[in-house]
Design an enzyme around this catalytic site. Sequence first.
Site, PDB file in Angstrom:
ATOM      1  N   LYS A  11       0.865  -1.191   0.000  1.00  0.00           N
ATOM      2  CA  LYS A  11       0.000   0.000   0.000  1.00  0.00           C
ATOM      3  C   LYS A  11       0.894   1.231   0.000  1.00  0.00           C
ATOM      4  O   LYS A  11       1.798   1.346   0.833  1.00  0.00           O
ATOM      5  CB  LYS A  11      -0.897   0.006   1.240  1.00  0.00           C
ATOM      6  CG  LYS A  11      -1.635   1.313   1.480  1.00  0.00           C
ATOM      7  CD  LYS A  11      -2.181   1.409   2.893  1.00  0.00           C
ATOM      8  CE  LYS A  11      -1.106   1.502   3.928  1.00  0.00           C
ATOM      9  NZ  LYS A  11      -0.349   2.786   3.923  1.00  0.00           N
ATOM     10  N   ALA A  99       7.675  -2.706   9.033  1.00  0.00           N
ATOM     11  CA  ALA A  99       7.773  -1.379   9.655  1.00  0.00           C
ATOM     12  C   ALA A  99       8.273  -0.372   8.630  1.00  0.00           C
ATOM     13  O   ALA A  99       9.192   0.406   8.876  1.00  0.00           O
ATOM     14  CB  ALA A  99       8.690  -1.412  10.882  1.00  0.00           C
ATOM     15  N   SER A 107      -1.888  -5.428   4.765  1.00  0.00           N
ATOM     16  CA  SER A 107      -2.276  -6.073   3.515  1.00  0.00           C
ATOM     17  C   SER A 107      -2.336  -7.591   3.682  1.00  0.00           C
ATOM     18  O   SER A 107      -3.207  -8.257   3.116  1.00  0.00           O
ATOM     19  CB  SER A 107      -1.295  -5.691   2.408  1.00  0.00           C
ATOM     20  OG  SER A 107      -1.766  -6.098   1.141  1.00  0.00           O
ATOM     21  N   ASP A 139      -5.145   0.297   8.864  1.00  0.00           N
ATOM     22  CA  ASP A 139      -4.938   0.227   7.419  1.00  0.00           C
ATOM     23  C   ASP A 139      -5.580  -0.996   6.770  1.00  0.00           C
ATOM     24  O   ASP A 139      -5.542  -1.120   5.545  1.00  0.00           O
ATOM     25  CB  ASP A 139      -3.435   0.213   7.101  1.00  0.00           C
ATOM     26  CG  ASP A 139      -2.813   1.600   7.163  1.00  0.00           C
ATOM     27  OD1 ASP A 139      -3.565   2.587   7.145  1.00  0.00           O
ATOM     28  OD2 ASP A 139      -1.572   1.685   7.242  1.00  0.00           O
TER      29      ASP A 139
END
Length: 291
Positions: A11, A99, A107, A139
């Site tokens: 992403k 990280a 994801s 996310d």
Amino acid sequence: MPLLVTRAPAKINLTLHVLGRRAGDGYHELESLVVFTGAGDTLSLEPGPDLALTVSGPTAGPAGPLDDNLVIRAVRHLARLRPGLRQGSFHLVKRLPVAAGIGGGSSDAAAALRLLGRLNDIAPDDPDLVAAARATGADVPVCLVPRARMMAGAGEAVGPALDMTPLPAVLINPGVPVETAPVFRALGLAVGDRHGTGAHPVIAPGLGAEALLRAITPARNDLETPARSLAPVIDVALGALRAAPGCRLARMSGSGATVFGIFGHRSEAARAARSIAAVHPGWWVTAAMLR
């Protein structure tokens, strides 16, 4: 039932505006244009009675304790909402740096929910699947259906797919993990504070590459400055991109340390990736199409 397999693409935050820190829950309120690469991690699911996870691949080492992996968390959140959920053994091939500001773990978790959806005939927009994604991480919801779209709030507000023209790009991670929490702390917002100057540009559906570049160039990543203070090598990586012939825009993704450069043509991106990798062999460097 045969093995189920899906990709967990990186992403990329083309923009990331921090609007402030919410008074109610203390979360940072964001507005971000999110896109995805064509490649990333790979997750497979072998249906069976026992939940398990194995991890391999170039970045499997830093993936963390398996019981704390976001894949397992996502499965457990969905299982609580769907008693009798069919599960099985997952295998994750990690290729993305961790990280890194590119949502690798998120994801992966979204990929697990997609596979469970296929196994259990749960639609991608089913409220239970979305609720499990939100419970797993900020996310994860935007990664459920990995296509370009706006993300807002603390990640819970996800807009419709934008069907933009794919953008040739180079992604660089300079090998320094950057945890998200210290970056937000370095931003220095107290609960209730507002932040930022200038509204996020309106991103219309179906934009071509030139129109999209014009729209996002005045935007920003508000986490870039605090991340650079924690990991100065981000400046070096951004400088390498900006010096590459054909680079139209260079910016950090997410909370770092991954940066991206957008190029006019795939060939320019490929040449830049090769040149930068030759000078910095310890960096993770790849050409990609962002869509």
